[in-house]
Write an enzyme that holds these catalytic residues in place. Sequence first.
Site, PDB file in Angstrom:
ATOM      1  CD  GLU A   1      23.026  54.259  50.185  1.00 18.32           C
ATOM      2  OE1 GLU A   1      22.605  55.299  49.687  1.00 18.32           O
ATOM      3  OE2 GLU A   1      23.844  54.237  51.130  1.00 18.32           O
TER       4      GLU A   1
ATOM      5  CG  ASP B   1      51.528  27.921  20.532  1.00 20.81           C
ATOM      6  OD1 ASP B   1      52.674  28.246  20.132  1.00 20.81           O
ATOM      7  OD2 ASP B   1      51.014  26.819  20.282  1.00 20.81           O
TER       8      ASP B   1
ATOM      9  CG  ASN C   1      28.404  65.456  52.258  1.00 28.68           C
ATOM     10  OD1 ASN C   1      28.645  66.552  51.773  1.00 28.68           O
ATOM     11  ND2 ASN C   1      27.668  64.549  51.638  1.00 28.68           N
TER      12      ASN C   1
ATOM     13  CG  ASP D   1      48.376  25.485  25.444  1.00 31.38           C
ATOM     14  OD1 ASP D   1      49.604  25.630  25.545  1.00 31.38           O
ATOM     15  OD2 ASP D   1      47.770  25.495  24.356  1.00 31.38           O
TER      16      ASP D   1
ATOM     17  CG  ASN E   1      22.855  59.419  51.079  1.00 34.62           C
ATOM     18  OD1 ASN E   1      24.000  59.690  50.717  1.00 34.62           O
ATOM     19  ND2 ASN E   1      22.455  58.185  51.321  1.00 34.62           N
TER      20      ASN E   1
ATOM     21  CG  ASP F   1      44.462  26.116  20.773  1.00 37.55           C
ATOM     22  OD1 ASP F   1      45.602  25.716  21.098  1.00 37.55           O
ATOM     23  OD2 ASP F   1      44.143  26.372  19.600  1.00 37.55           O
TER      24      ASP F   1
ATOM     25  CG  ASP G   1      22.579  56.745  47.182  1.00 33.01           C
ATOM     26  OD1 ASP G   1      23.785  57.028  47.126  1.00 33.01           O
ATOM     27  OD2 ASP G   1      22.020  56.337  48.209  1.00 33.01           O
TER      28      ASP G   1
END
Length: 909
Positions: A342, A384, A720, A656, A745, A652, A749
């Site tokens: 989650e 370049d 688990n 390009d 759990n 640039d 987390d």
Amino acid sequence: MAQHFFKTGFAAFLHSRRALRHFRRRLMFESLGTPAHTVPVPAPLSQALRQASEDDAAAVLARTGSHAAGLTEAQANAIRARTGPNEVEHEKPLPAWLHLWQCYQNPFNLLLTALAAISWLTHDTKATVVIASMVVLSTLMRFVQEGRSHRAAEQLKALVSNTATVLRRSQGNADASVPTERPIHDLVPGDVIVLSAGDMIPADCRVLQAKDLFVSQAAMTGESLPVEKHAHAASAATDASDSVLAAANLLFMGTNVVSGAATALVLATGKGTYFGTIAARVTAVERTPTAFQAGVNSVSALLIRFALVMVPLVFLTNGITKGDWAEAFLFALSVAVGLTPEMLPMIVTTTLAKGAVVLSRKKVVVKRLDAIQNFGAMQVLCTDKTGTLTQDKIVLARHLDALGASSEEVLKFAFLNSHYQTGLKNLLDHAVLDHVEMATELRLAQDYRKVDEVPFDFQRRRMSVVVSEQDDHHELICKGAVEEVLAACTRVQDGAQVLALDAPLLARVQALTGALNQEGLRVVAVAAKEVPPHKSIYSVADEADLTLIGFIAFLDPPKESAAPALRALAAHGVTVKVLTGDNDLVAAKVCRDVGLAVDGAVLGTHIDTLDEAALRLLVQQQHLFAKLTPLHKERIVRALRANGQVVGFMGDGINDAPALRAADIGISVDSAVDIAKEAADIILLEKSLLVLDEGVIEGRKTFSNMLKYIRMTASSNFGNVFSVLVASAFLPFLPMLPIQLLVQNLLYDISQTAIPFDNVDEALVRQPLRWNPQGLGRFMVFFGPISSVFDIATFALMWWVFQAQTLAQQALFQSGWFVVGLLTQTLVVHLIRTPKLPFVQSHAAWPLMATTLAVVAVGIWLPMGPLASYFKLQALPLAYFGWLVALVLGYAVLATVLKRLYVQRYGWQ
């Protein structure tokens, strides 16, 4: 103030899909799936545009209440108050409640909500509270992070915003105007703007004056070739069924100038433009997932499939062995919660946002957050040489006649050409203009008057101006690439005499320019011819029968930082390939000076002869490509991608833009032309390969931290569930109650929320990182059972040593596994975050250390403290903690040994 701004979320706002409208136009149109000209436009707009096309310039100016010299500042402000800013419909900032709802909406939260509802319906209040806490924690953390990003949006936009050259009329003099640079969103109908090569068209406009104006309308119509535009009024007899996009004197928002120059009147802005009428429909279209999003989706799908297989197994095993199907159902629900990653959406959002913040401090603006992953995955960088390998400070080093003697006349002709051209002045033009003394400049400007010009384009690679000397005679002055100018010459000026350009003289001239190139000088040829004074309009056809006057040679010294930057990129697994339109000898000299090994250069003319298969082979072998057109650059990038490589392109210039769009990761700079910035994913605030290398490393760190969470979650979940299946098959009671599993759990987390801020080993960012869902499955199966070994050892300990064998003693058993399970799960955070020895060779960042230590402390305190009975836990005997230390240390040792075996066999990433 700037430092505070960068710290408050910087480029993370782009994840919220808000601003930089001009940068997203092409993507938006492509997402429609059909060319824009097939989209119906409201009749009033179509009629207004058609009328503007058919009227002459004076009539259009009169209808809009404007003037050939533009609007006054007061007029512009009054119109803006009425029409609003020049912004099209876009994905607006969401209201807080709707943003919160979107943060909540993801498959994992929805699954947890369903489980919480089932727990509520079965009167398991505690489980409901714990599951709801998980959902709230995940949603709120994501909401807060993205909220900070939203609040920084407007300030961020200013970093890479585009401007337009607008004529502002003086209040005192009705015919006098001053060109000024204004943000595009400030434009109003009636403004008169000046356009040149490289400019984005900022609104729907009517051309007032144009010179060899070619516009790319691919974003609007899908046409690949530029379209010529002019100022002449269209015929009223034009077929009404023709799209207004075909009008040769109208310009449309979202297109761009390829070559030439123009003055144009703004007809419509923002939502009132052709583009604006369909933008709302575009923002509603769901985008195709990027490579990054596809990677996240594939990982999520893998974890969900795993849960769909394992949860029913747990349910059936407990139902059959215990006989209590209701309790088995609740336990299976708790296992489903445990298998749900989650925190994945929050971890992804926070990690990317944190990466963008760090990149901003390194002068790298991330336009789209998920581009960070491609940045880190980049294997080939095409760039370049000007400004990246060289200092981008070009100086005019020599001005020579055709035979090599210093010549002031060549300098004079070069100045006139650079001074009077109205197109996009490049660095060479600025170097010429800066070289000429002010007094000479003033005298030349007084003696000469411009008549016309033939703008530069990338096929001819030259441009010409026509000037009149004291209104006496006309002179066409051509300046450009040596080969292309020589192709238009038939004579050579040698002092006072003019010689025919025969083969021996041509060879002598070419030897001179070749020698200059070998010295690393960029050479530009200058030629001229006298033309009839009665003529006022000139074209490419007039660039013929020229007399070569001489050459101007420029020096662009290599950057001191280029060599170490190239070494750093090579050390980090990025191959650099130089793609330039410049001379191959000059480019090769620069490459040698900065330590980039090149074995000759591939010319654009050679690329024209190759099919795609041959080109794919060639681009793998060669590192220097010279005398390229924009199409050549695009083909090279696509060939590299076809070879399976992640390609970055840094550019640039207007030439390009095609390659920037073709690359996996387009990189530009804030000083680039509009169209280059529009096409890029990343904007550098400093044109430097060192800055780029730092950005690549940060991209890899960001991605590496995301992989940590995914691996930890996957391997821990697998272990688990395996332990639960074993225990369920043999124990007369549940190995852990649903509420205990849920609390464990939740604590786990919380221990992972600091992963986005963790340190990353240097060894992990030496090579490009890419998604590998198959590798994740292997990792899960390899490391998951390690925890199960010690879980089973804990079961044996509680059963035989502490005699927790009956239903009356199940609380002691469950408390013992609760603590061991939580500590091993938390320890795995440190074991899997690095292939090195944790705590010794690699240290976690302090936020991660703090959260894991806090979770360990809470996990031990819960069964021993006053809340134990609430969660049906039981205080553990002191003897248990000696066994606990042995189990945790054994787990750490075994996991470390197997980790080394895994690295030796499969590698870490």
